[in-house]
Design an enzyme around this catalytic site. Sequence first.
Site, PDB file in Angstrom:
ATOM      1  N   ARG A  32       0.834  -1.268  -0.081  1.00 37.77           N
ATOM      2  CA  ARG A  32       0.064  -0.043  -0.117  1.00 37.77           C
ATOM      3  C   ARG A  32       0.930   1.083  -0.058  1.00 37.77           C
ATOM      4  NH1 ARG A  32      -3.144  -2.281   5.142  1.00 37.77           N
ATOM      5  NH2 ARG A  32      -4.441  -3.894   4.197  1.00 37.77           N
ATOM      6  N   ARG A  43      -9.707   4.299   5.724  1.00 36.57           N
ATOM      7  CA  ARG A  43      -8.383   3.863   5.792  1.00 36.57           C
ATOM      8  C   ARG A  43      -8.110   4.042   3.966  1.00 36.57           C
ATOM      9  NH1 ARG A  43      -6.005  -1.869   7.453  1.00 36.57           N
ATOM     10  NH2 ARG A  43      -6.727  -2.565   5.752  1.00 36.57           N
ATOM     11  N   ARG A  86     -13.042  -8.884   3.456  1.00 31.95           N
ATOM     12  CA  ARG A  86     -12.336  -8.514   5.072  1.00 31.95           C
ATOM     13  C   ARG A  86     -13.511  -8.787   5.744  1.00 31.95           C
ATOM     14  NH1 ARG A  86      -6.934  -6.843   4.630  1.00 31.95           N
ATOM     15  NH2 ARG A  86      -6.210  -7.306   2.534  1.00 31.95           N
TER      16      ARG A  86
HETATM   17  N1  LIG Z   1      -1.142 -16.196   8.893  1.00 26.68           N
HETATM   18  C1  LIG Z   1      -0.704 -15.094   8.815  1.00 26.68           C
HETATM   19  N2  LIG Z   1      -1.507 -14.038   8.766  1.00 26.68           N
HETATM   20  C2  LIG Z   1      -0.917 -12.790   8.481  1.00 26.68           C
HETATM   21  C3  LIG Z   1       0.608 -12.481   8.307  1.00 26.68           C
HETATM   22  N3  LIG Z   1       0.858 -11.570   8.246  1.00 26.68           N
HETATM   23  C4  LIG Z   1      -0.325 -10.867   8.385  1.00 26.68           C
HETATM   24  N4  LIG Z   1      -1.228 -11.688   8.369  1.00 26.68           N
HETATM   25  C5  LIG Z   1      -2.666 -11.315   8.444  1.00 26.68           C
HETATM   26  O1  LIG Z   1      -3.208 -11.236   7.321  1.00 26.68           O
HETATM   27  C6  LIG Z   1      -4.341 -10.267   7.359  1.00 26.68           C
HETATM   28  C7  LIG Z   1      -4.370  -9.199   6.388  1.00 26.68           C
HETATM   29  O2  LIG Z   1      -3.241  -8.299   6.606  1.00 26.68           O
HETATM   30  P1  LIG Z   1      -3.087  -6.970   5.679  1.00 26.68           P
HETATM   31  O3  LIG Z   1      -3.231  -7.239   4.216  1.00 26.68           O
HETATM   32  O4  LIG Z   1      -1.752  -6.257   6.059  1.00 26.68           O
HETATM   33  O5  LIG Z   1      -4.504  -5.967   5.919  1.00 26.68           O
HETATM   34  P2  LIG Z   1      -4.840  -5.456   7.247  1.00 26.68           P
HETATM   35  O6  LIG Z   1      -4.857  -6.315   8.411  1.00 26.68           O
HETATM   36  O7  LIG Z   1      -6.097  -4.880   6.824  1.00 26.68           O
HETATM   37  O8  LIG Z   1      -4.042  -4.176   7.664  1.00 26.68           O
HETATM   38  C8  LIG Z   1      -4.342  -9.754   8.783  1.00 26.68           C
HETATM   39  O9  LIG Z   1      -5.343 -10.713   9.339  1.00 26.68           O
HETATM   40  C9  LIG Z   1      -3.007 -10.127   9.339  1.00 26.68           C
HETATM   41  O10 LIG Z   1      -3.072 -10.359  10.660  1.00 26.68           O
HETATM   42  C10 LIG Z   1       1.232 -14.094   8.447  1.00 26.68           C
HETATM   43  O11 LIG Z   1       2.659 -13.947   8.330  1.00 26.68           O
HETATM   44  N5  LIG Z   1       0.500 -14.949   8.682  1.00 26.68           N
HETATM   45  N1  LIG Z   2      -9.330   3.528  18.151  1.00 20.12           N
HETATM   46  C1  LIG Z   2      -9.239   3.957  16.898  1.00 20.12           C
HETATM   47  N2  LIG Z   2     -10.407   4.941  16.722  1.00 20.12           N
HETATM   48  C2  LIG Z   2     -10.357   5.346  15.304  1.00 20.12           C
HETATM   49  N3  LIG Z   2      -9.698   4.997  14.256  1.00 20.12           N
HETATM   50  C3  LIG Z   2      -9.000   3.909  14.421  1.00 20.12           C
HETATM   51  C4  LIG Z   2      -8.417   3.563  15.815  1.00 20.12           C
HETATM   52  N4  LIG Z   2      -7.669   2.463  16.033  1.00 20.12           N
HETATM   53  C5  LIG Z   2      -7.352   2.402  14.457  1.00 20.12           C
HETATM   54  N5  LIG Z   2      -8.007   3.160  13.735  1.00 20.12           N
HETATM   55  C6  LIG Z   2      -7.877   3.307  12.232  1.00 20.12           C
HETATM   56  O1  LIG Z   2      -8.563   2.534  11.534  1.00 20.12           O
HETATM   57  C7  LIG Z   2      -7.841   1.687  10.609  1.00 20.12           C
HETATM   58  C8  LIG Z   2      -7.640   0.455  10.697  1.00 20.12           C
HETATM   59  O2  LIG Z   2      -6.532   0.337  11.621  1.00 20.12           O
HETATM   60  P1  LIG Z   2      -5.296  -0.617  11.312  1.00 20.12           P
HETATM   61  O3  LIG Z   2      -4.282  -0.366  12.301  1.00 20.12           O
HETATM   62  O4  LIG Z   2      -4.905  -0.301   9.941  1.00 20.12           O
HETATM   63  O5  LIG Z   2      -5.955  -1.771  11.479  1.00 20.12           O
HETATM   64  P2  LIG Z   2      -5.459  -3.485  11.141  1.00 20.12           P
HETATM   65  O6  LIG Z   2      -3.960  -3.462  11.312  1.00 20.12           O
HETATM   66  O7  LIG Z   2      -5.986  -4.251  12.248  1.00 20.12           O
HETATM   67  O8  LIG Z   2      -5.924  -3.984   9.954  1.00 20.12           O
HETATM   68  C9  LIG Z   2      -6.597   2.907  10.250  1.00 20.12           C
HETATM   69  O9  LIG Z   2      -6.983   3.806   9.244  1.00 20.12           O
HETATM   70  C10 LIG Z   2      -6.476   3.565  11.499  1.00 20.12           C
HETATM   71  O10 LIG Z   2      -5.918   4.818  11.643  1.00 20.12           O
END
Ligand SMILES: Nc1nc2c(ncn2[C@@H]2O[C@H](COP(=O)(O)OP(=O)(O)O)[C@@H](O)[C@H]2O)c(=O)[nH]1
Ligand SMILES: Nc1ncnc2c1ncn2[C@@H]1O[C@H](COP(=O)(O)OP(=O)(O)O)[C@@H](O)[C@H]1O
Length: 198
Positions: free
Chosen positions: A44, A137, A148
Amino acid sequence: MAGPRPVVFSGPSGAGKSTLLKKLLKEFDGVFGFSVSHTTRKPRPGEENGKDYHYVSREEMQAGIAKGDFIESAEFSGNIYGTSKAAVQAVQAQNLICILDIDMQGVKSIRKTNLNPIYVSIQPPSMDVLEKRLRARQTESEESLQKRLQVALIEMEFSKEAGQFDVVIVNDILDEAYEKLKAALLQEIQKVKNSTKV
Ligand SMILES: Nc1nc2c(ncn2[C@@H]2O[C@H](COP(=O)(O)OP(=O)(O)O)[C@@H](O)[C@H]2O)c(=O)[nH]1
Ligand SMILES: Nc1ncnc2c1ncn2[C@@H]1O[C@H](COP(=O)(O)OP(=O)(O)O)[C@@H](O)[C@H]1O
């Protein structure tokens, strides 16, 4: 002596895992280290190869898995994600608390290893809030967002199963969620701080 216990972060996409773990890594530099996973998804804007993830092709990922380079791997929303042995070793070699950000399939796989982590579930206050945050986001296509959200329902149910997580944090007000997270990890943080004192 065994190093500090790793910490697994899991919970729905958009729950705030990255936001919370980045705060921890920033406040406790020299205490926590991030296990950089491999993924076949595209970076991203703002994400860095080798820092947020190792971005690889599906072929490279499958070859690495076949070679036995990964502790666990899973397909999530059309992409493969995995924790390499090297990623965890790199953090543990520095005697840091290794943070893993993984989905529920990863949690189930890690449970079968000897990693013995603390399992932390990060949950959104509601599906509505989760959807708003994911949309705000602006990282997902409509299709990816819908996928998701579907998985999120399952991840939310999973977190309620007895014994799956040592601590479940509802990330409503960010600062409050962060304080709860710190409180849950205080003992391990203190151990690392004590072991590095001269
Ligand atoms: N099993 C597994 N899940 C992962 C790993 N890295 C990231 N994830 C999971 O993959 C999912 C998608 O991650 P990402 O594409 O970064 O999207 P986001 O969670 O929306 O920021 C999330 O639930 C992460 O916790 C990994 O190494 N192993
Ligand atoms: N407590 C909160 N209140 C409002 N927005 C939040 C909070 N925590 C996270 N966010 C926002 O929500 C979105 C998802 O958070 P993120 O950390 O990317 O989630 P994840 O890693 O679990 O996918 C991001 O844009 C983040 O800035």
